[in-house]
Design a protein around this motif. Sequence first.
Motif, PDB file in Angstrom:
ATOM      1  N   ASN A   1       0.891  -1.160   0.000  1.00 62.45           N
ATOM      2  CA  ASN A   1       0.000   0.000   0.000  1.00 62.45           C
ATOM      3  C   ASN A   1       0.924   1.204   0.000  1.00 62.45           C
ATOM      4  O   ASN A   1       1.782   1.323   0.870  1.00 62.45           O
TER       5      ASN A   1
ATOM      6  N   TYR B   1       1.542   5.269   0.134  1.00 65.00           N
ATOM      7  CA  TYR B   1       1.001   6.556   0.553  1.00 65.00           C
ATOM      8  C   TYR B   1       2.094   7.599   0.418  1.00 65.00           C
ATOM      9  O   TYR B   1       3.198   7.394   0.902  1.00 65.00           O
TER      10      TYR B   1
ATOM     11  N   SER C   1      -1.073   4.915  -5.909  1.00 63.40           N
ATOM     12  CA  SER C   1      -0.977   5.356  -4.519  1.00 63.40           C
ATOM     13  C   SER C   1      -2.343   5.296  -3.850  1.00 63.40           C
ATOM     14  O   SER C   1      -3.350   5.664  -4.454  1.00 63.40           O
ATOM     15  N   GLY C   2      -2.343   4.874  -2.589  1.00 61.39           N
ATOM     16  CA  GLY C   2      -3.576   4.920  -1.817  1.00 61.39           C
ATOM     17  C   GLY C   2      -3.979   6.353  -1.536  1.00 61.39           C
ATOM     18  O   GLY C   2      -5.130   6.735  -1.674  1.00 61.39           O
ATOM     19  N   ILE C   3      -3.001   7.159  -1.182  1.00 62.16           N
ATOM     20  CA  ILE C   3      -3.232   8.561  -0.819  1.00 62.16           C
ATOM     21  C   ILE C   3      -1.989   9.352  -1.193  1.00 62.16           C
ATOM     22  O   ILE C   3      -0.874   8.867  -1.049  1.00 62.16           O
ATOM     23  N   LEU C   4      -2.176  10.574  -1.640  1.00 61.37           N
ATOM     24  CA  LEU C   4      -1.067  11.514  -1.803  1.00 61.37           C
ATOM     25  C   LEU C   4      -1.509  12.818  -1.163  1.00 61.37           C
ATOM     26  O   LEU C   4      -2.481  13.430  -1.601  1.00 61.37           O
ATOM     27  N   ARG C   5      -0.839  13.206  -0.103  1.00 63.71           N
ATOM     28  CA  ARG C   5      -1.176  14.440   0.631  1.00 63.71           C
ATOM     29  C   ARG C   5      -0.142  15.520   0.306  1.00 63.71           C
ATOM     30  O   ARG C   5       1.043  15.231   0.209  1.00 63.71           O
TER      31      ARG C   5
ATOM     32  N   SER D   1       5.478   3.346   2.369  1.00 58.40           N
ATOM     33  CA  SER D   1       4.978   2.101   1.770  1.00 58.40           C
ATOM     34  C   SER D   1       4.757   1.085   2.847  1.00 58.40           C
ATOM     35  O   SER D   1       5.408   1.063   3.844  1.00 58.40           O
TER      36      SER D   1
END
Length: 113
Positions: free
Chosen positions: A61, A63, A92-96, A113
């Motif tokens: 996963n 991120y 990507s699960g999330i990119l902040r 990761s």
Amino acid sequence: MFLQRNYEKIEVVFIRHHTRAEEVDEDTFFHSTENGGTVVSSALELMKRIMDERYSPTEWNIYGAQASDGDNWTDDSPKCRKLLADDILRRSGILRIYKSRQRRKISGLSMLS
């Protein structure tokens, strides 16, 4: 760190950039300063390469988080959008994105990761 206490396998990758990106350790990421222009795509390209080489989306996963003063060379923005839309965001699960309130010489991307 919360994640390390709650998950069996965590890897954090730190990428610093100005006009070019490099993978660095945590201390360097948070404490060294950079001078020069900001080319965000250099960090995104390195993130993509690291994902390709080390982190299969079927096994990890992914991120991402970017900390920035918000600056980027104008002609680099279309390249960033393409890298994000065509590749990174798909895996990507999330990119902040974290933008600092005051202008500081910190620009980088951290990939978890």
